[in-house]
Design an enzyme around this catalytic site. Structure first.
Site, PDB file in Angstrom:
ATOM      1  N   ASP A  54       0.891  -1.160   0.000  1.00 57.88           N
ATOM      2  CA  ASP A  54       0.000   0.000   0.000  1.00 57.88           C
ATOM      3  C   ASP A  54       0.930   1.210   0.000  1.00 57.88           C
ATOM      4  O   ASP A  54       1.678   1.418   0.971  1.00 57.88           O
ATOM      5  CB  ASP A  54      -0.894  -0.010   1.244  1.00 57.88           C
ATOM      6  CG  ASP A  54      -1.912   1.120   1.215  1.00 57.88           C
ATOM      7  OD1 ASP A  54      -1.604   2.194   0.631  1.00 57.88           O
ATOM      8  OD2 ASP A  54      -3.011   0.950   1.761  1.00 57.88           O
ATOM      9  N   SER A 133      -0.438  13.046 -15.312  1.00 58.14           N
ATOM     10  CA  SER A 133      -1.641  12.978 -16.147  1.00 58.14           C
ATOM     11  C   SER A 133      -1.733  14.293 -16.924  1.00 58.14           C
ATOM     12  O   SER A 133      -1.122  15.296 -16.522  1.00 58.14           O
ATOM     13  CB  SER A 133      -2.869  12.865 -15.240  1.00 58.14           C
ATOM     14  OG  SER A 133      -4.066  13.067 -15.969  1.00 58.14           O
ATOM     15  N   TYR A 146      -7.882  15.377  -7.772  1.00 59.40           N
ATOM     16  CA  TYR A 146      -7.027  14.484  -8.583  1.00 59.40           C
ATOM     17  C   TYR A 146      -6.046  15.322  -9.394  1.00 59.40           C
ATOM     18  O   TYR A 146      -4.841  15.065  -9.430  1.00 59.40           O
ATOM     19  CB  TYR A 146      -7.927  13.647  -9.497  1.00 59.40           C
ATOM     20  CG  TYR A 146      -7.181  12.772 -10.493  1.00 59.40           C
ATOM     21  CD1 TYR A 146      -6.686  11.526 -10.115  1.00 59.40           C
ATOM     22  CD2 TYR A 146      -6.989  13.190 -11.816  1.00 59.40           C
ATOM     23  CE1 TYR A 146      -6.011  10.723 -11.029  1.00 59.40           C
ATOM     24  CE2 TYR A 146      -6.322  12.394 -12.728  1.00 59.40           C
ATOM     25  CZ  TYR A 146      -5.826  11.166 -12.330  1.00 59.40           C
ATOM     26  OH  TYR A 146      -5.162  10.374 -13.242  1.00 59.40           O
ATOM     27  N   LYS A 150      -1.879  15.631  -9.511  1.00 61.38           N
ATOM     28  CA  LYS A 150      -1.084  15.401 -10.715  1.00 61.38           C
ATOM     29  C   LYS A 150      -0.235  16.635 -11.079  1.00 61.38           C
ATOM     30  O   LYS A 150       0.859  16.490 -11.618  1.00 61.38           O
ATOM     31  CB  LYS A 150      -1.992  14.983 -11.879  1.00 61.38           C
ATOM     32  CG  LYS A 150      -2.694  13.643 -11.626  1.00 61.38           C
ATOM     33  CD  LYS A 150      -1.706  12.523 -11.349  1.00 61.38           C
ATOM     34  CE  LYS A 150      -2.355  11.160 -11.251  1.00 61.38           C
ATOM     35  NZ  LYS A 150      -1.391  10.072 -11.041  1.00 61.38           N
TER      36      LYS A 150
HETATM   37  P1  NAI Z   1      -5.877   1.154 -12.704  1.00 60.84           P
HETATM   38  O1  NAI Z   1      -6.959   1.344 -11.724  1.00 60.84           O
HETATM   39  O2  NAI Z   1      -6.043   0.174 -13.820  1.00 60.84           O
HETATM   40  O3  NAI Z   1      -4.510   0.790 -11.958  1.00 60.84           O
HETATM   41  C1  NAI Z   1      -4.125   1.374 -10.752  1.00 60.84           C
HETATM   42  C2  NAI Z   1      -3.414   0.328  -9.907  1.00 60.84           C
HETATM   43  O4  NAI Z   1      -2.988   0.955  -8.693  1.00 60.84           O
HETATM   44  C3  NAI Z   1      -4.313  -0.851  -9.522  1.00 60.84           C
HETATM   45  O5  NAI Z   1      -3.646  -2.076  -9.736  1.00 60.84           O
HETATM   46  C4  NAI Z   1      -4.581  -0.625  -8.047  1.00 60.84           C
HETATM   47  O6  NAI Z   1      -4.801  -1.822  -7.306  1.00 60.84           O
HETATM   48  C5  NAI Z   1      -3.288   0.081  -7.621  1.00 60.84           C
HETATM   49  N1  NAI Z   1      -3.457   0.831  -6.387  1.00 60.84           N
HETATM   50  C6  NAI Z   1      -4.503   1.628  -5.996  1.00 60.84           C
HETATM   51  N2  NAI Z   1      -4.307   2.081  -4.766  1.00 60.84           N
HETATM   52  C7  NAI Z   1      -3.108   1.607  -4.356  1.00 60.84           C
HETATM   53  C8  NAI Z   1      -2.364   1.732  -3.159  1.00 60.84           C
HETATM   54  N3  NAI Z   1      -2.821   2.446  -2.117  1.00 60.84           N
HETATM   55  N4  NAI Z   1      -1.169   1.103  -3.078  1.00 60.84           N
HETATM   56  C9  NAI Z   1      -0.712   0.357  -4.116  1.00 60.84           C
HETATM   57  N5  NAI Z   1      -1.383   0.176  -5.251  1.00 60.84           N
HETATM   58  C10 NAI Z   1      -2.567   0.803  -5.378  1.00 60.84           C
HETATM   59  O7  NAI Z   1      -5.608   2.625 -13.288  1.00 60.84           O
HETATM   60  P2  NAI Z   1      -4.577   3.173 -14.389  1.00 60.84           P
HETATM   61  O8  NAI Z   1      -5.369   3.991 -15.306  1.00 60.84           O
HETATM   62  O9  NAI Z   1      -3.716   2.118 -14.928  1.00 60.84           O
HETATM   63  O10 NAI Z   1      -3.725   4.163 -13.479  1.00 60.84           O
HETATM   64  C11 NAI Z   1      -2.313   4.148 -13.398  1.00 60.84           C
HETATM   65  C12 NAI Z   1      -1.812   5.572 -13.268  1.00 60.84           C
HETATM   66  O11 NAI Z   1      -2.089   6.265 -14.474  1.00 60.84           O
HETATM   67  C13 NAI Z   1      -2.473   6.375 -12.145  1.00 60.84           C
HETATM   68  O12 NAI Z   1      -1.495   7.139 -11.465  1.00 60.84           O
HETATM   69  C14 NAI Z   1      -3.435   7.272 -12.905  1.00 60.84           C
HETATM   70  O13 NAI Z   1      -3.711   8.452 -12.185  1.00 60.84           O
HETATM   71  C15 NAI Z   1      -2.647   7.532 -14.169  1.00 60.84           C
HETATM   72  N6  NAI Z   1      -3.436   8.020 -15.286  1.00 60.84           N
HETATM   73  C16 NAI Z   1      -4.426   7.253 -15.841  1.00 60.84           C
HETATM   74  C17 NAI Z   1      -5.179   7.737 -16.889  1.00 60.84           C
HETATM   75  C18 NAI Z   1      -6.288   6.953 -17.522  1.00 60.84           C
HETATM   76  O14 NAI Z   1      -7.098   7.533 -18.269  1.00 60.84           O
HETATM   77  N7  NAI Z   1      -6.373   5.651 -17.300  1.00 60.84           N
HETATM   78  C19 NAI Z   1      -4.928   9.092 -17.455  1.00 60.84           C
HETATM   79  C20 NAI Z   1      -3.860   9.796 -16.804  1.00 60.84           C
HETATM   80  C21 NAI Z   1      -3.148   9.269 -15.770  1.00 60.84           C
END
Ligand code: NAI
Length: 255
Positions: A54, A133, A146, A150
């Site tokens: 975490d 982001s 959020y 970022k």
């Molecule tokens: P996702 O929800 O698919 O993946 C996020 C991962 O982080 C998940 O595996 C989740 O279990 C893990 N996670 C959440 N809280 C946690 C914690 N406290 N400790 C450890 N792990 C934790 O989302 P995604 O889209 O792959 O997000 C990855 C990054 O990309 C994030 O930082 C998000 O803000 C950023 N991002 C995503 C965009 C999108 O449109 N998908 C656009 C811009 C940025």
């Protein structure tokens, strides 16, 4: 000896796609996530090192990286990727939900930098890659807190890029536009809408698009990398047409 990358939040979405991309190139992958079931699948698929993490817990961060480097002997890159979003108007998102975003998206990343720095310093040519982001370029209505986390990520990355030069550690920041992952379904307690509902006609990029840019960010000489043409257009508008952008955003949220 294989190069190594540790990815927070690598059990899903962009982090998982990046893990696959680096694995394909022969890198050894380490993943820390709260999703233990997801990690078990990745461990099997990519022969990855996985550990429950975490990102809010600094002690867990230190243990995770010590264990990973204990096995691999080096840390070529940390991908600070774990993040969450809560969609809704500011006052509809509870203070707890806002705080959670700050704790994970900002404090979680800072924890990661503290834990990784000694290992990055000890690995020649290493790199810190932070996932921000396009919401870190343009203050994004419906994603205010959020967006704040970022923007903070970009400031942190810019400052550390200069500071860590003396340690031989490069720092880059990746800024995706919308990418197809479960985060798009994030809502908040006070709203029945999600990010996906707010996207409208804007494009959604693939996790592979994002992973490709992260691969470039791990090797190129730029400080910031944007995922998606729409993201580069938003960056341009923010820089050169701020008045027009402001007018458009205010009009969209006037009622
Ligand atoms: P996702 O929800 O698919 O993946 C996020 C991962 O982080 C998940 O595996 C989740 O279990 C893990 N996670 C959440 N809280 C946690 C914690 N406290 N400790 C450890 N792990 C934790 O989302 P995604 O889209 O792959 O997000 C990855 C990054 O990309 C994030 O930082 C998000 O803000 C950023 N991002 C995503 C965009 C999108 O449109 N998908 C656009 C811009 C940025």
């Amino acid at each position: 000896m294989s190069k190594t990358i540790f990815i927070s939040g690598g059990a899903s979405g962009i982090g998982l796609a990046a893990a696959r991309r680096f694995h394909r190139e022969g890198w050894r992958i380490g993943i820390g996530d709260i999703d233990t079931a997801g990690m078990a699948r990745v461990a099997q698929e990519l022969n990855a090192f996985t550990t429950p993490l975490d990102v809010r817990d600094a002690a867990q961060w230190h243990a995770a990286l010590a264990d990973f480097v204990g096995e691999t002997g080096r840390l070529d890159a940390l991908l600070n990727n774990a993040g969450i979003a809560r969609y809704g108007m500011f006052e509809d998102i509870t203070p707890d939900e806002s705080e959670l975003q700050v704790d994970i998206n900002l404090k979680g990343v800072i924890n990661g930098v503290y834990a990784a720095l000694p290992h990055l310093k000890a690995t020649p040519g290493s790199r810190l890659i932070n996932v921000a982001s396009v919401a870190g370029i343009v203050g994004s209505p419906g994603l205010a807190v959020y967006s704040a986390t970022k923007h903070a990520m970009r400031g942190l990355s810019e400052a550390l890029d200069a500071e860590f030069t003396r340690h031989g550690v490069a720092v880059t920041c990746v800024m995706p536009f919308f990418v197809e992952t479960p985060i798009l379904d994030a809502g908040s307690k006070g709203s029945n809408r999600s990010i996906r509902d707010a996207i409208g006609k804007a494009p959604i990029y693939t996790v592979n698009d994002a992973a490709e840019v992260i691969w470039q960010a791990a090797h190129g000489s730029e400080r910031e990398y944007i995922v998606g043409k729409a993201g580069r257009q938003a960056n341009f508008a923010r820089r050169f047409m701020p008045g027009r952008l402001r007018k458009r955003m205010k009009a969209a949220f006037a009622r």
